[in-house]
Design a protein around this motif. Structure first.
Motif, short mmCIF file in Angstrom:
data_model
loop_
_atom_site.label_atom_id
_atom_site.label_comp_id
_atom_site.label_asym_id
_atom_site.label_seq_id
_atom_site.Cartn_x
_atom_site.Cartn_y
_atom_site.Cartn_z
N GLY A 134 0.36 -1.52 -0.09
CA GLY A 134 -0.56 -0.51 -0.08
C GLY A 134 0.63 1.46 0.36
N ALA A 135 1.68 1.27 1.14
CA ALA A 135 2.20 2.55 0.96
C ALA A 135 3.69 2.18 -0.63
CB ALA A 135 3.65 3.23 2.15
N ALA B 127 -4.55 -3.45 -0.16
CA ALA B 127 -4.12 -3.79 0.23
C ALA B 127 -3.86 -4.14 1.45
CB ALA B 127 -2.45 -2.50 -0.38
N ASP B 128 -4.36 -4.51 2.08
CA ASP B 128 -4.68 -4.98 3.59
C ASP B 128 -4.31 -6.27 3.73
OD1 ASP B 128 -7.19 -5.19 1.83
OD2 ASP B 128 -8.81 -4.90 3.10
N GLY B 129 -3.67 -6.93 3.19
CA GLY B 129 -3.16 -8.33 3.42
C GLY B 129 -3.81 -10.01 3.10
N VAL C 119 -3.52 -5.16 -4.31
CA VAL C 119 -1.88 -5.41 -4.17
C VAL C 119 -1.48 -5.84 -3.37
CG1 VAL C 119 -2.06 -3.90 -6.01
CG2 VAL C 119 -2.17 -3.01 -3.28
N GLY C 120 -0.74 -6.82 -3.36
CA GLY C 120 0.59 -7.39 -2.20
C GLY C 120 -0.54 -8.82 -2.45
N ASP C 121 -0.32 -9.05 -0.41
CA ASP C 121 -0.90 -9.87 -0.37
C ASP C 121 -2.53 -10.10 -0.23
OD1 ASP C 121 1.76 -11.15 0.47
OD2 ASP C 121 0.96 -11.50 2.62
N GLN D 60 9.84 -14.28 -1.04
CA GLN D 60 9.03 -13.21 -2.58
C GLN D 60 7.97 -12.25 -2.39
OE1 GLN D 60 8.76 -15.42 -5.66
NE2 GLN D 60 10.60 -16.57 -5.69
N GLY D 61 7.26 -12.34 -0.80
CA GLY D 61 6.22 -10.75 -1.26
C GLY D 61 6.27 -9.81 -0.69
N ILE D 62 7.38 -9.39 -0.49
CA ILE D 62 7.69 -8.18 -0.55
C ILE D 62 8.09 -7.71 -1.81
CG2 ILE D 62 9.04 -5.90 0.34
CD1 ILE D 62 9.25 -7.89 3.31
N GLY D 63 8.86 -8.19 -2.22
CA GLY D 63 9.87 -8.15 -3.64
C GLY D 63 8.35 -7.76 -5.05
#
Ligand SMILES: Cc1cc2nc3c(=O)[nH]c(=O)nc-3n(C[C@H](O)[C@H](O)[C@H](O)COP(=O)(O)OP(=O)(O)OC[C@H]3O[C@@H](n4cnc5c(N)ncnc54)[C@H](O)[C@@H]3O)c2cc1C
Length: 397
Positions: free
Chosen positions: A13-14, A163-165, A288-290, A301-304
């Protein structure tokens, strides 16, 4: 009225907020927590993620916080087999980093705010707002429990970004179904100790477990143990005993340093490592993201992934936002299609590793490449999602 509301303000999110705000997009960035704060993660970032931070002018500030660059990896595949090499380079970036999430996430949030995003901390999404079958905003409760009362507020936007996981409220609200449910295979526990010698990233595989140790902030090392998920409940009964016994078996030289005096925090962990892909876009919303897709932490690989999804969305959205709702929905759909095409192999490889597919059958290959640092590095590239098994097999011959 905002252009976008982003729910969740960590690495997905950020990062999305900062890239959009830098292009003049009006961003509301909301999170139920406050920053800096920690989250459960062993926070290793491969060179591709490091390259993103550099591109965003955040690598120097991150390294200046005392985050050590990691340029060497030793992979202890068996008692008599140690592979030594470097992280698999991305462009000219040859380092990994393992920044504490208290530092990395706060750095991203600060950069987003500096770029013009409006941050609301302690704001918990309650539900999204609909109009004519389209998401047009969100209702938040302030305070960690979102129990309502005077703390409720609503905001409108052209797009709501979830983007809340892993347990995304946005996904629940829009009814995003799982399109790939590959199962849960692993669990990880980890802690932080001072006084370990700097030997880069150390990986010890064998005996039904993996032990890793690598330097992070404050001259501490993160030490982690990964087990099959079947052991999660048993380990949770007495985490310290199981953890220390596992390190003693796989990495006795590391275990010597894991004294109570040298330990800075309690050992923690998670078995919440399901591998899945959700429906990730629809009218007025995108994940987006998780929230969108997640993989077992075995390949780190999650952060990338979160960074590359943020980048992909931010390249498309400003023009689409200017063109109207149809263009916004087309751009988020195109983003998801690209993500699925580019990420499919890394997803399946991670699932295979999480199921234990990288152990005994790989040993003969690893023995054959032990004196080839280039191939060892390429092997690490599989973990980083940059090299496929087929490409590696072709290079090994
Ligand atoms: C044990 C473990 C080890 C890991 N190790 C690594 C690793 O070494 N390397 C790596 O790259 N990845 C690793 N990961 C994965 C990585 O941590 C995640 O992929 C990453 O944190 C996902 O980022 P995100 O921003 O999508 O979600 P998150 O980091 O989960 O952030 C979601 C944010 O949304 C907020 N939020 C949630 N619900 C609401 C709501 N209703 N309203 C408002 N805000 C809300 C939360 O407060 C949180 O701040 C690991 C994960 C685990 C569990």
């Amino acid at each position: 009225m905002y252009d976008v509301i982003i729910v969740g303000a960590r690495c997905a999110g950020a990062a999305t907020a900062l890239l959009l705000a830098r292009q003049g997009v009006r961003v509301l960035l909301a999170d139920r927590t406050t920053f800096p704060s920690d989250t459960v993660s062993t926070h290793l970032l491969h060179p591709a993620g490091v390259a993103r931070l550099r591109e965003w002018n955040l690598l120097e500030p991150l390294l200046a916080t005392g985050c050590p660059p990691l340029d060497a990896i030793s992979y202890h595949a068996a008692e008599d087999l140690v592979l030594r090499g470097a992280p698999y380079a991305y462009e000219d970036v040859t380092i990994s980093v393992a920044p504490r999430r208290t530092v990395l996430d706060a750095l991203l949030v600060e950069a987003a705010v500096a770029a013009g995003a409006e941050l609301r901390e302690g704001a918990s999404l309650r539900n999204v707002l609909w109009e004519d079958g389209r998401v047009v905003g969100a209702e938040f409760g302030s305070g960690a429990d979102s129990s309502g009362g005077s703390g409720v507020f609503t905001e409108r936007a052209s797009l709501v970004i979830g983007a809340d996981g892993r347990h995304s409220t946005v996904a629940r609200e829009v009814g995003a179904k799982l399109v790939r449910d590959a199962g849960t295979f692993g669990c990880q526990f980890y802690g932080y100790w001072s006084g370990l010698p700097d030997e880069g990233t150390q990986i010890f595989i064998g005996g039904g477990q993996a032990v890793l140790a690598y330097p992070t902030h404050d001259r501490h090392h993160l030490v982690l143990v990964g087990w099959p998920h079947a052991r999660f409940a048993e380990v949770k009964q007495d985490i310290d005993r199981h953890f220390l016994a596992a390190v003693a078996t796989s990495a006795p030289a590391v275990r010597e340093h894991l004294t109570d005096d040298a330990r800075s925090e309690r050992i923690t962990g998670s078995g919440d490592l399901a591998n899945y892909v959700r429906e990730s876009s629809g009218p007025g919303w995108v994940l987006v993201g998780d929230a969108a897709m997640a993989k077992d932490a075995v390949t780190a690989q999650g952060i990338g992934d979160a960074f590359s999804q943020a980048q992909s969305l931010a390249e498309r959205l400003p023009a689409a936002l200017a063109a109207g709702p149809r263009a916004v929905d087309a751009s988020t759909a195109a983003h998801v299609a690209d993500r699925d095409r580019d990420g499919a192999t890394a997803f399946e490889t991670t699932v295979a590793f999480a199921m234990g597919g990288n152990s005994s059958e790989l040993l003969p290959v690893l023995r054959a490449i032990a004196d080839r640092p280039d191939l060892v590095s390429m092997f690490y590239g599989i973990y980083a999602g940059r090299v496929t098994m087929d490409e590696f097999a072709a290079a090994v011959g």
